[in-house]
Design a protein around this motif. Structure first.
Motif, PDB file in Angstrom:
ATOM      1  N   LEU A 271       0.437  12.512  -8.174  1.00 34.27           N
ATOM      2  CA  LEU A 271       1.832  12.890  -7.921  1.00 34.27           C
ATOM      3  C   LEU A 271       2.783  11.877  -8.551  1.00 34.27           C
ATOM      4  O   LEU A 271       3.867  12.225  -9.023  1.00 34.27           O
ATOM      5  N   ARG A 272       2.352  10.638  -8.569  1.00 33.10           N
ATOM      6  CA  ARG A 272       3.192   9.577  -9.128  1.00 33.10           C
ATOM      7  C   ARG A 272       3.510   9.878 -10.589  1.00 33.10           C
ATOM      8  O   ARG A 272       4.666   9.864 -11.015  1.00 33.10           O
TER       9      ARG A 272
ATOM     10  N   ASN B 115       8.620  14.137 -14.808  1.00 39.44           N
ATOM     11  CA  ASN B 115       9.446  15.340 -14.672  1.00 39.44           C
ATOM     12  C   ASN B 115      10.797  15.061 -14.032  1.00 39.44           C
ATOM     13  O   ASN B 115      11.301  15.856 -13.244  1.00 39.44           O
ATOM     14  N   LEU B 116      11.394  13.932 -14.396  1.00 42.60           N
ATOM     15  CA  LEU B 116      12.669  13.562 -13.771  1.00 42.60           C
ATOM     16  C   LEU B 116      13.827  14.458 -14.221  1.00 42.60           C
ATOM     17  O   LEU B 116      14.886  14.478 -13.587  1.00 42.60           O
ATOM     18  N   GLU B 117      13.609  15.195 -15.284  1.00 44.85           N
ATOM     19  CA  GLU B 117      14.665  16.102 -15.744  1.00 44.85           C
ATOM     20  C   GLU B 117      14.251  17.564 -15.597  1.00 44.85           C
ATOM     21  O   GLU B 117      14.748  18.442 -16.275  1.00 44.85           O
ATOM     22  N   HIS B 118      13.296  17.812 -14.693  1.00 38.21           N
ATOM     23  CA  HIS B 118      12.792  19.175 -14.505  1.00 38.21           C
ATOM     24  C   HIS B 118      13.885  20.094 -13.940  1.00 38.21           C
ATOM     25  O   HIS B 118      14.652  19.677 -13.051  1.00 38.21           O
ATOM     26  N   PRO B 119      13.973  21.333 -14.434  1.00 40.15           N
ATOM     27  CA  PRO B 119      15.024  22.240 -13.933  1.00 40.15           C
ATOM     28  C   PRO B 119      14.923  22.528 -12.432  1.00 40.15           C
ATOM     29  O   PRO B 119      15.896  22.948 -11.802  1.00 40.15           O
ATOM     30  N   ARG B 120      13.746  22.317 -11.874  1.00 41.68           N
ATOM     31  CA  ARG B 120      13.581  22.572 -10.438  1.00 41.68           C
ATOM     32  C   ARG B 120      14.548  21.731  -9.591  1.00 41.68           C
ATOM     33  O   ARG B 120      14.921  22.136  -8.482  1.00 41.68           O
TER      34      ARG B 120
ATOM     35  N   MET C 152      12.431  12.781  -2.958  1.00 41.47           N
ATOM     36  CA  MET C 152      11.080  13.285  -3.157  1.00 41.47           C
ATOM     37  C   MET C 152      10.265  12.410  -4.092  1.00 41.47           C
ATOM     38  O   MET C 152       9.076  12.154  -3.838  1.00 41.47           O
ATOM     39  N   THR C 153      10.886  11.932  -5.167  1.00 39.90           N
ATOM     40  CA  THR C 153      10.110  11.090  -6.091  1.00 39.90           C
ATOM     41  C   THR C 153       9.750   9.763  -5.427  1.00 39.90           C
ATOM     42  O   THR C 153       8.688   9.212  -5.701  1.00 39.90           O
ATOM     43  N   HIS C 154      10.600   9.307  -4.527  1.00 36.88           N
ATOM     44  CA  HIS C 154      10.262   8.076  -3.806  1.00 36.88           C
ATOM     45  C   HIS C 154       9.084   8.327  -2.879  1.00 36.88           C
ATOM     46  O   HIS C 154       8.067   7.660  -2.920  1.00 36.88           O
TER      47      HIS C 154
ATOM     48  N   ALA D  22       6.036  23.952  -7.560  1.00 30.05           N
ATOM     49  CA  ALA D  22       6.877  24.534  -8.601  1.00 30.05           C
ATOM     50  C   ALA D  22       6.944  23.620  -9.812  1.00 30.05           C
ATOM     51  O   ALA D  22       6.878  24.084 -10.959  1.00 30.05           O
ATOM     52  N   ILE D  23       7.041  22.334  -9.562  1.00 27.78           N
ATOM     53  CA  ILE D  23       7.103  21.401 -10.690  1.00 27.78           C
ATOM     54  C   ILE D  23       5.758  21.351 -11.404  1.00 27.78           C
ATOM     55  O   ILE D  23       5.661  21.401 -12.630  1.00 27.78           O
ATOM     56  N   ARG D  24       4.702  21.338 -10.603  1.00 28.82           N
ATOM     57  CA  ARG D  24       3.377  21.291 -11.212  1.00 28.82           C
ATOM     58  C   ARG D  24       3.094  22.561 -12.022  1.00 28.82           C
ATOM     59  O   ARG D  24       2.526  22.508 -13.104  1.00 28.82           O
TER      60      ARG D  24
END
Ligand SMILES: Cc1cc2nc3c(=O)[nH]c(=O)nc-3n(C[C@H](O)[C@H](O)[C@H](O)COP(=O)(O)OP(=O)(O)OC[C@H]3O[C@@H](n4cnc5c(N)ncnc54)[C@H](O)[C@@H]3O)c2cc1C
Ligand code: SF4
Ligand code: SF4
Ligand code: SF4
Lengths: 430, 255, 267, 365
Positions: free
Chosen positions: D231-232, D238-243, D313-315, D351-353
């Motif tokens: 996940l990390r 994906n920090l710029e993912h449209p989700r 979420m990323t944290h 969704a991101i995955r």
């Protein structure tokens, strides 16, 4: 040569809301007395139209930050009676308890912060506190007890959130209420001291002659419910109010004046309540009244401070009694289904009779509303009293006369916020 | 010793409740009164001291030409001007007239409407003059008022969060009534300050503190609808005490 | 977590809104501070904010702070007269690796950013003979905003100092324009240069990009980052920048670590 | 047996805390007697909904987790850090030191991991949080294994449950078949000493088998799953993912998820001042969803809801690994249940995955 004196106070202080006063004297005779309310109008009756009947207690509370519980109670009374809701006893006890909280808070505020400084020659309680900190502290402690009671039962002191048509959102537990017993016992002691203290003030001899109007309820000192009675013998249900009283709009003012339907001036509030319901006071309150030299009736606006003191004793006493008999209800509220028609409700705000009328449709939408607060009912009586007081004291210098006029007005604890739907003293001597 | 700072309390169209909050600070009132010179506070004293004022607390909204002029004078005489309550910060419940016909409003209340002169709108103070700090609530929370007064006397930023009511609700450890009971609650879009009072009384927040810093009302409305609020119900709940606050106005009018 | 009382010993005004204070512990010895470290400074009853130490490095002694008054707390600190007590915690954070640097040194400062870099300059002066070229490029908004006037003239005798302002008034004969425009004028050998940069984030980013372009290794470009901080010791969570906690892992980072993070908007 | 346990703990000087029913949910509070436990109650949970329901049996621990977590006691929402009196001279600063010994009864496996995670945050670094350390010292933990996972639980995905694997003094498994009883295991010497003093008998193989089976059944009945593989890396890439834009439309920024999360630890300080010269510093729960959280002079670093949700979420799932060496998520599902609009961290990850995988597939083709 015609001598014309105008005495005016542009902004009345130590009243709730904004108003002014003008008195015009011509050749030593009172020509004209005027209490002006220039609090801008807020159109509550109009903005209630189209709202849900369930919103009435929250919206009408905002008419006045000093007596929101009165507004909420008169509103729920009107709507519940229309919809045929049976209010269980524990819920009624909570309502009365909440109302006692408001009486304690409001009376302590008026007695200590607004009214007593007049008798003692101070500009206000803050100034009084410099010389008599213990006395002001006693008043604040009383006020706080009332506020805390409101904060528990109502959620908060100003614009409680817990009142709803049908009851409450959450009923306090007996344990939560018990925590208020000790502060209330101390407050009752402070209230008794208040009456003794105020009984030592100097009172000019004064009597008002108009009709006195208040709620009465068999077996209790009417607060949150009752029939409308008067010293002239009227005894009607709130639903009959409109047949016996009417409101007039007077130029110069954004408040409406009330009269009896035959044009008579009347007074509601502590003097009316005390005079009409004296016997229903608790033994301790009766004792305090007697000690302060009050008879079974009181028509002296200056001595209204004693009556408020007696009502403080009563409200503490009554709150303690209510806490003692309270049992947690099964549900904090009963379901109320709207019924098309007109509902009428009244209750005794600290300043007097507060009447509400709502017409709603079957969906519960408010079609129209009418609210008659105590100050608009009392305005004519205040002006009449003012005229009389001035005519007896025309020998006074302007400053002395102005102070006397202001005090006369404050005797009534007028709430201008309520009346907008009041006052600068201007005394004009011609 | 430097002279005490001058505190003034001003009233415009309002219910007096917010200024009463100052008197309701029973435990601190005399200390505050000792730390400042109460220069103007008609509800409490007939003593009046000339400006300029170090701190002006303004209650109420602007509804007349006369008041529009008066607030400009108050501003000119005040170093720091803080608005208190929903009336002063968002026009108050009387701002509902902004969406209606005022003439009709006047005739509904007053038998002789020709005597009444009033602006067609009820507008917040900030629409007329610059405001240094806005304290939300209908009514304001008295402890927050104390924080504001003490903070401005000491030249610091009041510790007053503009997050959602939910943040206070959770700090108190309350059970969310929206999630656990399905009760419609405006907490997620409403400005903190009350301490999550309504949820503590088993009632959905009805927004009396106005919009929080970043209110996403568009995301909340579908939830309110699914919990049984009608379209009209949604409109009403956003159009009550803070109807003129932009995010609530938008939510009430559906865009 | 409890601030230690320090007494203001001296207070000097640098510019219209910036003051330099020296503080001595109310009791006991002062802390030993590495260049680049910061203190959490409490103005009692007002609040607590992070402030870099601008005094000479590594010696236990009075703590020197240069503070720009931008809000309530910084104003209260700047207003603290000699004798007044402030609360200090620290020092916290890592240090500028100025002792590890060999070859040339380029110091690039924007505005108040010169304060945390002052210990770098002072250390470089101490190590002057061991180092190659040492150059300071410093920009401020206006000539009136320039810090450490007399001292800078002193420095200019031993190192190269170039100064620029965003907007000049009458009487200014020096450079006008952003700092990056002046970078080329620094006489340093890029391949052997360690660069130390502090200023607004956007200025640091453009400076680092320009230096990389000129051939300075990203690993040898050091920036001091700024984020909201409530604890200063990695416990409150506020100063996160992606994978790092600035108070704990920074505030000083090499551009090699930061480049990717600085590209992401609102990270 | 539970009442004896509570009594023993109290006689050892512990303040005993545990689950009880209040306001339509199972919350953690002071526990006077075993009869105050949520006997015969269970919870049904989904994104944005939680309901209590009656069970057919008299289980004491037949529910998943409620809105509270133990952080409420170890990391209270509001604590005074110190107070001082300003009197012109150097202020005398007094620190408050909590000295209560806490016993937690009914700690879930995911919660044990959450406590461990907060231990690493508050106690594992160079600087230790004094207040947390004082509260955490001598905590007595009674874990209870899950047999009724919630609709939003995904501890299996996060490898944190449902079986308590350590970090407890006593672990109980409730056995409902036949006579109502608990299988107890001591996890520490203190735990063993308390166990000694309780009425008990040796567990039979059958008891153990029943207990194991109930936990295994729970394992198979997770309400949610999350593919936790790298996940990390996934999020860092994906920090710029449209989700993020999509979720920003739905997110209320109300901060409920951070408040209910048993690992979220962000705090702010507030200085209080009275007119008599008293100063106090308080630490309060903060949330990365507030604007002040990332305020530096001039404005917030994360003004958009997109960047604030992304930070959270990323944290939680990604950069926590960098900062504290583990995931910040234990799969308890609280953020899903207690999000008023039901935003689901497992769905957002999926969704991101999904789109990331599409990209990878495209790269492979
Ligand atoms: C590592 C580090 C070193 C610093 N060194 C210096 C220095 O040497 N000199 C100097 O003048 N300034 C320095 N700053 C910036 C200084 O901390 C802020 O200017 C100060 O916090 C502003 O607080 P305020 O209350 O005066 O302003 P306001 O704008 O009113 O701020 C309100 C609150 O926001 C927070 N805040 C605001 N700006 C910042 C910021 N830039 N960084 C962190 N928190 C902030 C604080 O909690 C503050 O109390 C440094 C910041 C960091 C992170
Ligand atoms: S009850 Fe309302 S205010 Fe409290 S967390 Fe739920 S939605 Fe937010
Ligand atoms: S919960 Fe909402 S409506 Fe209730 S007091 Fe708070 S802000 Fe006002
Ligand atoms: S992120 Fe959500 S699921 Fe994970 S530990 Fe926190 S609340 Fe539980």
């Amino acid at each position: 040569m015609a001598e014309r004196r105008t005495i005016r106070t542009d902004y009345l202080a130590r009243v709730e809301g904004e108003g002014s006063m003008t008195v015009v004297l011509e050749n030593g005779r009172v020509d004209h007395v005027e209490l002006r309310i220039f609090e801008p109008p807020r159109f509550f009756e109009a903005l209630l139209r189209g709202r849900s009947f369930t919103e009435a207690p929250d919206i009408t509370a905002r008419i006045c930050g000093i007596c929101p519980v009165a507004y909420q109670t008169s509103a729920v009374n009107a709507l519940e009676s229309l919809c045929g809701a049976e209010i269980p006893e524990p819920v009624r006890i909570l309502r009365r308890l909440l109302y006692c909280g408001e009486w304690i808070e409001s009376h302590a505020l008026h007695v200590y912060m607004l009214h007593a400084p007049d008798f003692l020659g101070y500009a206000g309680a803050v100034e009084l506190a410099q010389d008599a900190p213990d006395i002001v502290a006693r008043g604040l402690a009383l006020k706080k007890t009332g506020n805390e009671l409101m904060a528990l039962v109502g959620g908060r002191e100003i614009h409680p959130i817990n009142v709803r048509v049908g009851g409450f959102y959450r009923a306090p537990t007996t344990r939560e209420l018990r925590a208020h017993v000790e502060p209330l016992e101390r407050a009752r002691e402070a209230a008794l001291e208040t009456v003794r203290w105020a009984a030592g003030f100097e009172f000019p001899e004064r009597e008002v002659e108009c009709d006195l109007v208040a709620l009465s309820q068999p077996g209790e000192y009417a607060i949150e419910r009752g029939r409308i009675r008067s010293s002239a013998g009227l005894d009607i249900a709130p639903a009959e109010y409109d047949e016996h009283f009417r409101e007039e709009h007077v130029e110069r003012s954004t408040a409406l004046h009330s009269r009896t339907s035959d044009g008579g001036v009347y007074l509601c509030g502590p003097l009316a309540r005390y005079t009409l319901n004296h016997d229903a006071l608790s033994p301790l309150a009766l004792e305090a009244a007697r000690e302060a030299g009050l008879g079974p009736t009181c028509r002296d606006p200056f001595r209204s401070i004693l009556v408020r003191g007696v009502e403080l004793v009563y409200a503490c006493d009554e709150a303690l009694r209510l806490i003692d008999i309270y049992e947690e209800p099964d549900a904090p509220a009963v379901e109320v289904t709207p019924v098309a028609g007109t509902g009428y409700g009244a209750s005794e705000a600290p300043r007097g009779l507060l009447y509400h009328r709502y017409r709603i449709d079957g969906e519960g939408t408010i079609l129209d509303a009418k609210i008659v607060p105590p100050t608009s009912q009392n305005q004519d009586a205040i002006e009449a009293d003012l005229r009389d007081v001035v005519s007896r004291h025309t020998h006074l210098e302007d400053d002395g006369l102005r102070h006397l006029c202001e005090q006369t007005i404050r005797n009534y604890d007028p709430c201008i916020s309520c009346a907008t739907h009041f006052l600068t003293l201007e005394v004009e001597r011609r | 010793m430097s002279p005490k700072p001058k505190l003034a309390v001003w009233k415009f169209a309002s219910c007096d409740g917010c200024q009463l909050s100052l008197l309701d600070l029973e435990d601190d009132l005399l200390a505050i009164a000792g730390a400042v010179e109460v220069a103007e506070f008609r509800e409490a004293t007939s003593g009046v001291v000339e400006g300029p004022y170090d701190l002006s607390l303004v209650e109420g909204s602007i509804t007349t030409e006369h008041d529009a002029e008066r607030i400009r004078q108050v501003r000119a005489a005040s170093k720091v001007l803080v608005t208190i309550g929903a009336c002063a910060t968002a026009g108050g419940v009387q701002a509902l007239r902004n969406f209606a016909d005022v003439d009709e409003f006047v005739s509904a209340v007053y038998a002789s409407p020709e005597y009444i002169s009033t602006l067609g709108t009820s507008t917040p103070i900030a629409a007329h003059v610059p405001v240094d700090f806005e304290l939300h609530g209908c009514p304001i929370n008295k402890h927050q008022l104390r924080e504001v007064v003490v903070s401005f006397l000491h030249g610091r930023r009041p510790a007053i969060a503009s997050t959602s009511v939910c943040t206070e609700c959770k700090r108190r450890g309350l059970v969310c009534i929206t999630v656990a009971h399905g009760t419609p609650c405006l907490g997620p879009v409403t400005h903190a300050g009350c301490g999550a009072l309504c949820p503590a009384y088993n009632r959905g927040c009805f927004g009396c503190f106005g919009p929080m810093e970043t209110p996403n009302t568009a995301a909340l409305v579908p939830l309110l609808r699914s919990q049984g609020l009608t379209e009209r119900g949604v409109e009403r709940v956003f159009a009550t005490f803070n109807a003129a606050a932009e995010p609530f106005r938008e939510a009430a009018t559906g865009g | 977590m409890v601030p230690r009382p320090f007494r203001v010993a001296t207070r000097a005004q640098d510019t219209a809104d910036t003051w330099t204070l020296t503080l001595e512990p109310a009791a006991g010895d002062g802390p030993s501070i590495a260049p680049g470290q910061f203190m959490m400074v409490t103005a009692f009853g007002i609040g607590e904010v992070p402030i870099s130490v601008s005094g000479p490095p590594a010696r236990p002694g009075p703590v020197v702070l240069t503070v720009r008054a931008v809000g309530a707390v910084s104003r209260a600190i700047c207003a603290a007269e000699p004798g007044h007590v402030l609360g200090l915690r620290g020092p916290f954070g890592n240090a500028w690796p100025v002792d590890a640097a060999s070859g040339d040194i380029l110091v690039v400062a924007g505005g108040i950013g010169l304060a945390p870099l002052r210990p770098v300059v002072l250390r470089a002066l101490e190590r002057r003979t061991e180092l190659g070229a040492v150059s300071l490029v410093y920009g401020a908004r206006t000539p009136a905003d320039l810090l450490y006037g007399d001292e800078r003239e002193e420095w200019a005798r031993s190192i190269e100092v170039a100064v620029t302002v965003d907007s000049a008034g009458a009487g200014w004969t020096g450079h006008v324009g952003v700092v990056t425009k002046l970078l080329g004028s620094a006489h340093v050998r890029h391949a052997e240069t360690s660069a130390f940069v502090c200023g607004p984030e956007i200025m640091m980013r453009f400076t680092a990009e320009a230096l990389v372009e000129d051939g300075v290794a990203p690993e040898r470009i050091f920036l001091s980052m700024e984020r909201h901080m409530d604890c200063g010791v990695g416990l409150c969570g506020h100063c996160q920048l992606g994978p790092t906690l600035i108070c704990r892992d920074g505030p000083v980072y090499s551009y090699a670590e930061l480049a990717g993070l600085m590209e992401v908007r609102e990270l | 047996m539970l009442d004896q346990l509570l009594d023993e703990l109290r006689s050892d000087g512990y303040r005993v805390l545990g689950p009880t029913v209040r306001d339509g949910a199972i919350v953690y509070d002071d526990l006077g007697a075993a009869s105050e436990l949520p006997i015969g109650w269970t919870d049904t949970q989904d994104g944005g909904t939680y309901r209590l329901e009656r069970r057919a049996d008299e289980a004491r621990f037949g529910y998943a987790v409620g809105p509270h977590s133990w952080k409420r006691f170890l990391f209270p929402s509001r604590v005074r850090l110190w107070r001082a009196k300003l009197n012109g001279g150097a202020p005398e600063i007094e620190q408050d030191a909590p000295d209560e010994r806490l016993a937690f009864v009914g700690v879930r496996a995911c919660e044990l991991h959450a406590i461990e995670i907060q231990d690493r945050v508050f106690l594992g670094g160079v600087h230790v949080d004094d207040d947390y350390a004082a509260r955490r010292e001598d905590t007595f933990i009674v874990a209870v294994n899950c047999f009724e996972p919630g609709g939003t639980c995904f501890c299996v995905s996060m490898d944190t449950g449902p079986r308590a694997a350590g970090g407890y003094d006593l672990a109980l498994t409730e056995i409902l078949d036949g006579e109502h009883r608990f299988l107890a295991e001591a996890g520490s010497a203190t735990g063993a000493a308390v166990l000694e003093r309780l009425p008990r008998r040796a567990a039979t193989d059958a008891d153990v088998a029943l207990a194991d089976a109930s936990i295994e059944r729970a394992e198979a009945r997770m309400g949610r799953t999350m593919d936790a593989f790298d996940l990390r890396g996934l999020l860092a890439g994906n920090l710029e993912h449209p989700r993020w834009d999509d979720v920003a439309k739905r997110c209320l920024s109300c901060g409920n998820c951070t408040a209910v999360c048993p690992t979220c630890f962000c705090s702010a300080v507030e200085d209080e001042l009275d007119l008599g010269g008293g100063v106090e510093r308080w630490r309060v729960w903060d949330t990365c969803f507030s604007l002040d959280y990332a305020y530096i002079h001039g404005g917030s670093v994360r003004p958009s809801a997109r960047s604030r949700y992304r930070q959270w979420m990323t944290h939680k799932l990604g950069t926590w690994h960098d900062q504290f060496g583990s995931s910040g998520c234990v799969g308890c599902g609280r953020c899903i249940t207690w999000c008023p609009v039901g935003i689901d961290i497992t769905e957002e990850v999926a969704a991101i995955r999904a789109t990331e995988e599409v990209e990878n597939d495209a790269a492979l083709a």
